[in-house]
Design a protein around this motif. Structure first.
Motif, short mmCIF file in Angstrom:
data_model
loop_
_atom_site.label_atom_id
_atom_site.label_comp_id
_atom_site.label_asym_id
_atom_site.label_seq_id
_atom_site.Cartn_x
_atom_site.Cartn_y
_atom_site.Cartn_z
N MET A 1 0.83 -1.17 0.06
CA MET A 1 -0.03 -0.10 0.04
C MET A 1 0.86 1.29 0.05
O MET A 1 1.87 1.42 0.58
CB MET A 1 -0.82 -0.22 1.26
CG MET A 1 -1.97 0.50 1.27
SD MET A 1 -2.95 0.69 2.81
CE MET A 1 -2.68 -0.97 3.62
N ASP A 88 -4.38 -5.42 10.02
CA ASP A 88 -5.66 -5.82 9.52
C ASP A 88 -6.58 -4.49 9.00
O ASP A 88 -7.05 -4.76 7.97
CB ASP A 88 -6.38 -6.62 10.56
CG ASP A 88 -5.91 -7.99 10.96
OD1 ASP A 88 -5.00 -8.66 10.25
OD2 ASP A 88 -5.98 -8.46 12.04
N SER A 89 -6.52 -3.73 9.97
CA SER A 89 -7.27 -2.28 9.32
C SER A 89 -6.74 -1.72 8.15
O SER A 89 -7.52 -1.25 7.22
CB SER A 89 -7.31 -1.27 10.75
OG SER A 89 -7.86 -1.80 11.68
N TYR A 90 -5.27 -1.71 8.08
CA TYR A 90 -4.85 -1.29 6.82
C TYR A 90 -5.04 -2.02 5.49
O TYR A 90 -5.50 -1.39 4.62
CB TYR A 90 -3.29 -1.02 7.00
CG TYR A 90 -2.60 0.08 7.68
CD1 TYR A 90 -2.81 1.34 7.11
CD2 TYR A 90 -1.82 0.02 8.78
CE1 TYR A 90 -2.29 2.50 7.80
CE2 TYR A 90 -1.19 1.10 9.50
CZ TYR A 90 -1.48 2.26 8.97
OH TYR A 90 -0.96 3.47 9.38
N GLU A 91 -5.14 -3.34 5.81
CA GLU A 91 -5.37 -4.12 4.72
C GLU A 91 -6.95 -3.89 4.37
O GLU A 91 -7.22 -3.82 3.03
CB GLU A 91 -5.26 -5.51 4.99
CG GLU A 91 -3.61 -6.01 4.95
CD GLU A 91 -3.32 -7.44 5.38
OE1 GLU A 91 -4.23 -8.13 5.68
OE2 GLU A 91 -2.55 -7.84 4.73
N ARG A 92 -7.72 -3.87 5.28
CA ARG A 92 -9.36 -3.85 4.99
C ARG A 92 -9.46 -2.41 4.30
O ARG A 92 -10.35 -2.21 3.24
CB ARG A 92 -9.82 -3.82 6.45
CG ARG A 92 -11.50 -4.14 6.37
CD ARG A 92 -12.23 -4.33 7.65
NE ARG A 92 -11.65 -3.94 8.82
CZ ARG A 92 -10.72 -4.50 9.71
NH1 ARG A 92 -10.54 -5.47 9.41
NH2 ARG A 92 -10.26 -3.93 10.93
N ASP A 94 -7.55 -0.61 2.38
CA ASP A 94 -6.78 -0.78 1.17
C ASP A 94 -7.84 -1.68 0.15
O ASP A 94 -8.01 -0.92 -0.94
CB ASP A 94 -5.56 -1.23 1.13
CG ASP A 94 -4.72 -1.29 0.06
OD1 ASP A 94 -4.81 -0.22 -0.37
OD2 ASP A 94 -4.20 -2.14 -0.65
N GLU A 95 -8.17 -2.79 0.79
CA GLU A 95 -9.07 -3.38 0.06
C GLU A 95 -10.51 -2.69 -0.29
O GLU A 95 -11.10 -2.86 -1.53
CB GLU A 95 -9.58 -4.70 0.59
CG GLU A 95 -8.16 -5.73 0.66
CD GLU A 95 -8.47 -6.77 1.60
OE1 GLU A 95 -9.45 -7.10 2.36
OE2 GLU A 95 -7.60 -7.71 1.74
N ASP A 96 -11.27 -2.12 0.68
CA ASP A 96 -12.36 -1.23 0.52
C ASP A 96 -12.05 -0.10 -0.44
O ASP A 96 -12.85 -0.04 -1.17
CB ASP A 96 -12.72 -0.65 1.76
CG ASP A 96 -13.18 -1.67 2.85
OD1 ASP A 96 -13.51 -2.86 2.53
OD2 ASP A 96 -13.63 -1.33 3.94
N ALA A 98 -9.99 -0.09 -2.94
CA ALA A 98 -9.67 -0.87 -4.32
C ALA A 98 -11.13 -1.21 -4.83
O ALA A 98 -11.35 -1.12 -6.08
CB ALA A 98 -8.63 -1.92 -4.18
N GLY A 99 -11.93 -1.85 -4.33
CA GLY A 99 -13.36 -2.05 -4.55
C GLY A 99 -14.00 -0.90 -4.91
O GLY A 99 -14.66 -0.97 -5.80
N ARG A 102 -12.93 -0.01 -8.34
CA ARG A 102 -13.42 -0.81 -9.44
C ARG A 102 -14.70 -0.42 -9.36
O ARG A 102 -15.35 -0.68 -10.69
CB ARG A 102 -12.81 -2.29 -8.85
CG ARG A 102 -11.72 -2.82 -8.94
CD ARG A 102 -11.55 -4.26 -8.78
NE ARG A 102 -11.88 -4.65 -7.56
CZ ARG A 102 -11.05 -4.76 -6.50
NH1 ARG A 102 -9.92 -4.42 -6.51
NH2 ARG A 102 -11.66 -5.05 -5.36
#
Length: 109
Positions: A1, A88-92, A94-96, A98-99, A102
């Motif tokens: 990220m 976990d929060s950073y990944e969440r 980042d995924e949110d 990116a979603g 998209r």
């Protein structure tokens, strides 16, 4: 990220959290072993008046110190879990993000 001026690597943060937790667990084990060793000496101050006063003071101070150090170890354990949770929060996030991108891209055609 990556972003405006810094990069975050959740796997490294998570590993750091596990490292802090592992150190706290080892520290707790050492503290328990030390406390057991100290209790193994019994009451070497004797049963006379002065020895009794020394015993009372020693017991109160030792219990207080072991409690304080034990609470510090608990705080380190909690900090390790919090650090892993931050990863976990950073990944969440980042995924949110990116979603969402998209989804926006799909809506634009």
């Amino acid at each position: 990220m990556s972003g405006g001026g810094f990069e975050v690597h959740p796997p490294l943060i998570r590993a750091a959290g596990r490292g802090v937790t592992d150190v706290a667990k080892r520290f707790t084990g050492e503290l328990e072993a030390f406390e057991a060793r100290m209790q193994g000496y019994g009451e070497p101050w004797g049963a006379d008046d002065i020895g009794s006063l020394i015993g009372i003071a020693y017991t109160e101070v030792a219990n207080y110190i072991f409690d304080c150090v034990g609470m510090a170890a608990d705080e380190f354990t909690a900090a390790g879990a919090d650090i892993a949770g931050m990863a976990d929060s950073y990944e969440r996030v980042d995924e949110d993000g990116a979603g969402a991108m998209r989804s926006l891209a799909g809506g634009l055609g």
